[in-house]
Design a protein around this motif. Structure first.
Motif: not given
Ligand code: HAM
Length: 432
Positions: A263-264, A288-289, A294-298
């Protein structure tokens, strides 16, 4: 009973007598989700163990001690999903669905955590999980919360309260974390073993300690909400103002930290005082992070999950009537040759009256026993089909919930007659 005939501890059957409230919750949730533009997704119950370790965090209770992990025949380490968010994110990445796109998704099904079972806490439990992926602003946080509030209203659940907090960004949390660690270090002799262990791995979780002896020291700890970065502070203020505007009451709980690491910013929890020590009915927040981690685009995202068993318990305490689908018509069969004729007639009736439900007394039995079953089935009308009727090409009709007598009807006229009788017997249109 022999061991192999016992259910696994913490894993429950949901019997037909209990299913009404489950279905009521599921149907209502489906309708509410559709009204907000959320689509259903279904995923495997099993994922690679590393997915959960990385998403949920190595130092969380879930990963440290609660996962059902096994090695399959091919030597892969797999885990029964303890929650849904990690799998949903995995699916977005592995199906190439991100690329700046937005997704509003929901999922329901069993989750598995090896916790100590008690009322409201199980090892196989069920969640309804909702995720909004690709949305950064506080507007979607507010929309998700409004959706849950609407669900409670629609279901007639009132004993729930909303708690909100913001965890800030990883950077602001890092700075806060240092403050927190130095605070707890200066009181290390008063920490319990669990908290001391968490001091290095996950000091924020100490704030969430259930140990009453930790209460005083936790109460004196610095507050994260007083150390938020300006953007997170703005995000949180807009969320609160939006909820005020919609008219959803909430309480800001600066000690709400959540048990999963991803969480953020926004976190929230609907809690109740109706379930004993298991007070969280529905919990979630922004992550958000996680997707880039996990390797996907932000990609920013926010979501929540509710425990179905807990909501069902609230429904049953609120005495919401379960809506099970009862048959409209029960077909009593007497005589061996009549049985196949009765099945034929029932098939024909189902073809013609597609919105009606027919329960045939298959398996036979004497007349009295079949009428008892007809009564218990909840049907309002019985059709009686015996060898005698068969020979004459007629069927007898008998209303079950009132004292009017038995009539006869030619098989060829039956569908029309059944429909008009049902309309008469169910003036409020009980059939759906
Ligand atoms: P969670 O707080 O671990 O969050 O679980 C969500 C809800 O599932 C809890 O509020 C509770 O109602 C129910 N629950 C959890 N454990 C049990 C259990 N052992 N027995 C019965 N009910 C239980 C998550 O799982 C996150 N994935 C939620 C989320 C979605 N955050 C963002 N998106």
């Amino acid at each position: 009973l022999a061991d192999h005939i016992q259910p696994v501890r913490g894993m429950n059957d949901v019997l037909p007598t209990q299913i009404g409230l489950w279905q009521h919750l599921e149907t209502t949730a489906r309708q509410v989700f559709a009204a907000y533009g959320y689509e259903e997704i279904r995923l495997p119950l099993v994922e690679h163990t590393d997915l959960f370790k990385r998403a949920i965090g190595e130092f969380t209770d879930v990963v440290e001690k609660e996962m059902y992990t096994f090695t399959d025949q091919g030597g892969d380490s797999l885990t029964l999903r303890p929650e849904a968010t990690a799998g949903i994110v995995r699916s977005m990445i592995s199906n190439g669905l991100l690329r700046g796109a937005r997704h509003k998704l929901w999922l329901t099904g069993p989750m598995f955590r090896h916790e100590r079972p008690q009322k409201g806490r199980y090892r196989q439990f069920h969640q309804i999980d909702v995720e909004a992926i690709g949305f950064a602003g506080p507007d979607v946080d507010a929309e998700l919360i409004a959706l849950t509030a609407r669900l409670w209203r629609t279901l007639g659940i009132s004993r729930v309260k909303l708690q909100l907090n913001s965890l800030g960004t990883p950077e602001s949390r890092r700075a806060y974390r240092e403050l927190l660690v130095s605070y707890f270090r200066s009181h290390e002799d008063r920490l319990d073993a669990d908290s001391r262990r968490r001091l290095d791995g996950n000091p924020l979780r100490i704030l969430d300690s259930k140990n009453p002896e930790m209460k005083a020291i936790v109460a004196g700890a610095p507050l994260l909400t007083e150390h938020l970065d300006p953007e997170s502070r703005d995000h949180f203020n807009v969320l609160c103002a939006t909820l005020d505007g919609i008219g959803i009451p909430y309480e800001i709980n600066p000690r709400l930290v959540r048990g999963l690491d991803y969480y953020s910013r926004t976190v929230f929890e609907w809690i109740t005082d109706a379930l004993g020590s298991q007070d969280a009915v529905c919990s979630g927040g922004r992550y958000d992070g996680l997707i880039s981690q996990l390797g996907g685009e932000a990609t920013p995202a926010v979501g929540f999950a509710m425990g179905i068993e807990r909501v069902v318990e609230l429904l049953s305490q609120a005495q919401v009537a379960p809506q099970t689908l009862k048959p409209d018509v029960y077909i009593v069969v007497s005589g061996s040759t009549a049985a196949s004729g009765a099945l034929m007639i029932a098939e024909h009736l189902r073809d013609t009256l597609t919105h009606r439900r027919f329960d045939v007394g298959v398996g036979g039995g004497n007349f009295k026993a079949q009428f008892r079953r007809a009564d218990r089935s909840g049907a309002v009308l019985a059709l009686i089909f015996g060898d005698d009727e068969l020979a004459r090409g007629v069927v007898s009709l008998k209303p079950l919930r009132q004292d009017s007598g038995q009539t006869e009807c030619a098989v060829t006229e039956l569908a029309t007659r059944v429909e008009s009788l049902l309309v008469e017997l169910q003036p409020n249109g009980a059939a759906v």
